[in-house]
Design an enzyme around this catalytic site. Structure first.
Site, short mmCIF file in Angstrom:
data_model
loop_
_atom_site.label_atom_id
_atom_site.label_comp_id
_atom_site.label_asym_id
_atom_site.label_seq_id
_atom_site.Cartn_x
_atom_site.Cartn_y
_atom_site.Cartn_z
CB THR A 155 -0.96 0.00 1.20
OG1 THR A 155 -0.24 -0.22 2.40
CG2 THR A 155 -2.02 -1.06 1.04
CE LYS A 186 -0.38 -3.39 4.49
NZ LYS A 186 -1.17 -2.20 4.42
CB THR A 242 -2.39 -2.08 8.69
OG1 THR A 242 -3.51 -1.53 9.29
CG2 THR A 242 -2.90 -2.62 7.34
CD GLU A 269 1.95 5.45 6.44
OE1 GLU A 269 1.62 6.14 7.43
OE2 GLU A 269 1.15 4.83 5.74
CG ASN A 275 -0.12 8.69 9.14
OD1 ASN A 275 -0.71 7.76 8.62
ND2 ASN A 275 1.15 8.63 9.50
CB SER A 300 -8.60 13.97 2.01
OG SER A 300 -7.42 14.17 2.76
#
Lengths: 389, 389
Positions: free
Chosen positions: B152, B174, B185, B265, B384, B389
C-alpha cells in the site's frame, strides 16, 4: 459566582506575590515567581506527578506538604532540576532556605517548583539572587508578574478567579507540552481566602483535578515535575460549605485546564472526546484516553480529515464494556457511524474551526466522561524536535 | 541456513501464487494477491490483531483457521472492509467462495485479508474479477507478483527466505504505518514445505511473533486487520525438529519485521530500545514500549537531539521494577546518564545515521528485551493527515 482573569493569585485576601527576571532564561524574561500566604491560616493541599521518576523539587516538596502546612511557593523556569543528582537536590534545598530566611518562615513550609530541561540544574547563585529580588518585590498586586514568570513555551499567561459569597479562589498555571495522564509539566498555584482545613482542601483538590487536569492528555507524555498546590489563608473569615468550595475549585481547575488546552504547543485544534453510555466512568475515561493518544487520529484532525475509522480502531484497543458490532460515533454532532456501519455523510463535517467534538456511544450503561486533547501537527514536531538544541 | 529475498512465498515446494491489478487501487497498480497450498499437507497457524474492533475479513478468517486447515489466502488492498456492516461481510464471503470455486477447494479453507481505509468496502464485481484473473495467473514463480500486489504505502516489497536441510520457509509482508502492539496493519503470509502439524506450527508461530512483530511499535496504533498466516505443504517430505523449525521461523519473522521498520511511513530513524537487567522480560518490554510511544522522545530523535530526559520520563510511567534514583541510560553506546545523574557528554552522540540504539539498564535482574520504533517526523504527520482525502 463570577470569573475574571488578571492578578489572580493575589486577589484572595492574605496573599502577596512577585515575578522577577533572575537570569535563568537566556531571553531575559521573568523566570522566577514567589507566592506567600500571610495567614492567618496556612492550610494547604497539593498533588504531584504520578511519574515514578520525579524531579528534585518534587522530592523536596513531597516532604513539605506532609503536615498540611505550606506558607510559600517558589517557582522557577529555565531548568527542571530532574536527574541532576545530589547537587540538584541541594540547589532545591538552598532555594527553600533562602525563601524562608527572606520571608521569615521555616524552609520546611516552602514548596519549590522547577520547569525546563531534564538533566539541567540552574546556576544556584542566579537562583538565590532571584529569590532575594522576588522577596523584595512581594506585593498584593504581584499576581500578574508571578503568572508571567512561570511561562515557558506558553504564549499567554493562564489565570482565573472565581468568587464566592465573601471568599474567592484565584489560580495560575503554566504548561504547554507534556500535558498528560495524571498531570503534565504543569505547574499550578491556587490561592483562596476561604477558611478551610487541610483535610477538606485535599478532598476538594483531588475531586477537582480528577475531572480537569487529569483528563487533559495533549500528547500522552507524563512530566517529572508536575505540581498543583492549593493554599488557604482563611483571611476572609468565611468557611463555605464543602460542596460550594469544591464546586468553585472545580470551576477554577477546569478553566485553567481549558486555557492550557487552547495554548498547547503547536496545536491547531482543541479536541473534546465525549464517551457516553459507558458501563462506568472508568470505562469512559479509558476509551477517551485511547482515542486521545492515537497519533493517526490526531494527524487526521490536523489534516481536517473526518477519518472516523481511526477512532474505532482506538476504541477497540481498550477493555471497556461494549459490543464491537454496535458502536455509534459522531464528529461535531454528525453521526458518521451507527451500529458500527457507515451512516451520515462525513463530507458535511467542517473541521476548519479549532474546536472539535468526538462523541462515542458505547451503549453499555449511563456513565460518561470527557477527555481533552490536541491534534498532531507539523508545529508540534518542529517545536519538540528542536527544544534542547 | 541461508537467506535471500525474491519470489519468497513460492520458493518452498507445493505453493503457487499470483498478483494482479483488479482495479481496486486508483493507481492501476497490482492490488490482489492469491497464494495457494497444493499439499500434500494443509497444516496452518494464524495470529490476528488483538484489537476488539476487527474487520470483516478477520471475522471470517477466524472461523477458517479453527480446524487448522488452510488451503489458500487471498489478499486485497484498496479498502479495509472494516465497519462496513453486513454488506462488507458478504463481500468477504463472496471473495472466499470465488477463490474456492476457481481453485477447486472449499470456501471454509480460504483466508481473506484486506487493507486500506476503514468504513470502505471494495466494489464486489472488481474484487471477484480480480480473483478470476489471479486464479488464471497462479504459478510457481508468482511469489514476486503476490508480494507487490499487497503493497500500500510501502515503498518496497518485503520478502525473505530461510533454507533448512531439505526444507525452506518463505515469507512476504506489507505494512508501513500502524505498526503496533500485538500486531499492526500488517499482512504477512509465510509458506513452508516442511512437514509440520498444525499444533507445532501454532506454537512456533506464537514464539516467533512474540519477539518480532509484537515488539515493533512504530506509532502505537493498533490495526483492525492484522493477520500473520503460516501455511505448511509438507511437500519436502522433511519434518525438522521443532527447535530448528522455530528458529528458522523466528529468523523469517524478525527479518520481515526489520524490513517493515526500515520502510515505516515518513520515518527518518529506526530506533532499537534495549532494556537490560530487568526483573522480568515483561518488565523489559513494558519499559521499551513506553519509550517507543513517547512522542516527545521520538520528535527529539527526528531533531537529532540526544534529549535523554525524555527517556527517563517515559521509564517512570511504568510499574516495572527499578530504583528511580539508580538508572543508567545510553544513546548509541554513550552512557549519558549513570545512577540517574548526568554522565558522559551527550554532544558526542552522532544522530545522523538512520540506526539509533537506546540502552536502559534497570539494575533489577537479568532479563532483557528489545522494542523497535521510528522517530516522529514531519513526513509522518503529512502522510497521515492526508490519507483518506
Amino acid at each position: 459566582m463570577s470569573t475574571s482573569h488578571t492578578g489572580a493569585v493575589t486577589r484572595p485576601k492574605g496573599f502577596v506575590a512577585a515575578g522577577v527576571a533572575a537570569g535563568l532564561k537566556s531571553s531575559g524574561n521573568k523566570d522566577l515567581a514567589l507566592v506567600v500566604n500571610q495567614g492567618p491560616s496556612f492550610a494547604s493541599a497539593t498533588v504531584f506527578t504520578s511519574n515514578r521518576c520525579k524531579a528534585n523539587p518534587v522530592l523536596w516538596s513531597q516532604e513539605v506538604v506532609k503536615d498540611g502546612i505550606v506558607k510559600a511557593v517558589v517557582l522557577n523556569s529555565g531548568g527542571a532540576n530532574c536527574y541532576t543528582g545530589a547537587e540538584g537536590f541541594q540547589t532545591t534545598h538552598a532555594t527553600a532556605e533562602r525563601v524562608a530566611e527572606k520571608v521569615g518562615i521555616g524552609a520546611i513550609d516552602v514548596i519549590v517548583c522547577s520547569t525546563g530541561l531534564i538533566g539541567l540544574v540552574n546556576n544556584r547563585d542566579d537562583l538565590l539572587r532571584g529569590v532575594d529580588a522576588a522577596a523584595e518585590a512581594l506585593g498584593e498586586t504581584g499576581g500578574d508578574d508571578a503568572a508571567h514568570a512561570i511561562m515557558t513555551t506558553d504564549t499567554v499567561s493562564k489565570q482565573v478567579i472565581v468568587t464566592g459569597d465573601g471568599w474567592s479562589i484565584g489560580g495560575m498555571a503554566k504548561g504547554a507540552g507534556m500535558l498528560a495522564p495524571a498531570l503534565a509539566t504543569m505547574l499550578v498555584v491556587i490561592t483562596t481566602d476561604a477558611d478551610v482545613d487541610s483535610a477538606t482542601l485535599d478532598r476538594a483538590l483531588r475531586t477537582a483535578t480528577r475531572v480537569s487536569f487529569d483528563r487533559l492528555d495533549s500528547d500522552g507524555c507524563m512530566s517529572t515535575n508536575d505540581t498543583v498546590t492549593l493554599l488557604a489563608s482563611g483571611a476572609s473569615g468565611v468557611t463555605p460549605s464543602e460542596e460550594a468550595f469544591t464546586a468553585a475549585l472545580t470551576s477554577v481547575c477546569s478553566d485553567l485546564a481549558m486555557q492550557l488546552l487552547q495554548d498547547a504547543e503547536g496545536a491547531d485544534h482543541s479536541i473534546s472526546i465525549q464517551t457516553i453510555n459507558a458501563a462506568s466512568e472508568d470505562d469512559a475515561v479509558k476509551v477517551g484516553r485511547s482515542v486521545a493518544r492515537s497519533n493517526l487520529f490526531k494527524a487526521a484532525i490536523f489534516g481536517k480529515d473526518p477519518n472516523w475509522g481511526r477512532i474505532l480502531a482506538s476504541v477497540g484497543t481498550t477493555d471497556a464494556e461494549f459490543d464491537p458490532a454496535d458502536l455509534d460515533v459522531a464528529l461535531n454532532g454528525v453521526w458518521v457511524c451507527k451500529a458500527s456501519t457507515p451512516a451520515e455523510d462525513p463530507s458535511q463535517i467542517d473541521l476548519e474551526p479549532r474546536e472539535v467534538t468526538v462523541t462515542i456511544d458505547l451503549k453499555s450503561g449511563s456513565a460518561r466522561a470527557t477527555v481533552w486533547t490536541n491534534d498532531l501537527t507539523h508545529a508540534y514536531v518542529h517545536e519538540n524536535s528542536a527544544y534542547s538544541s
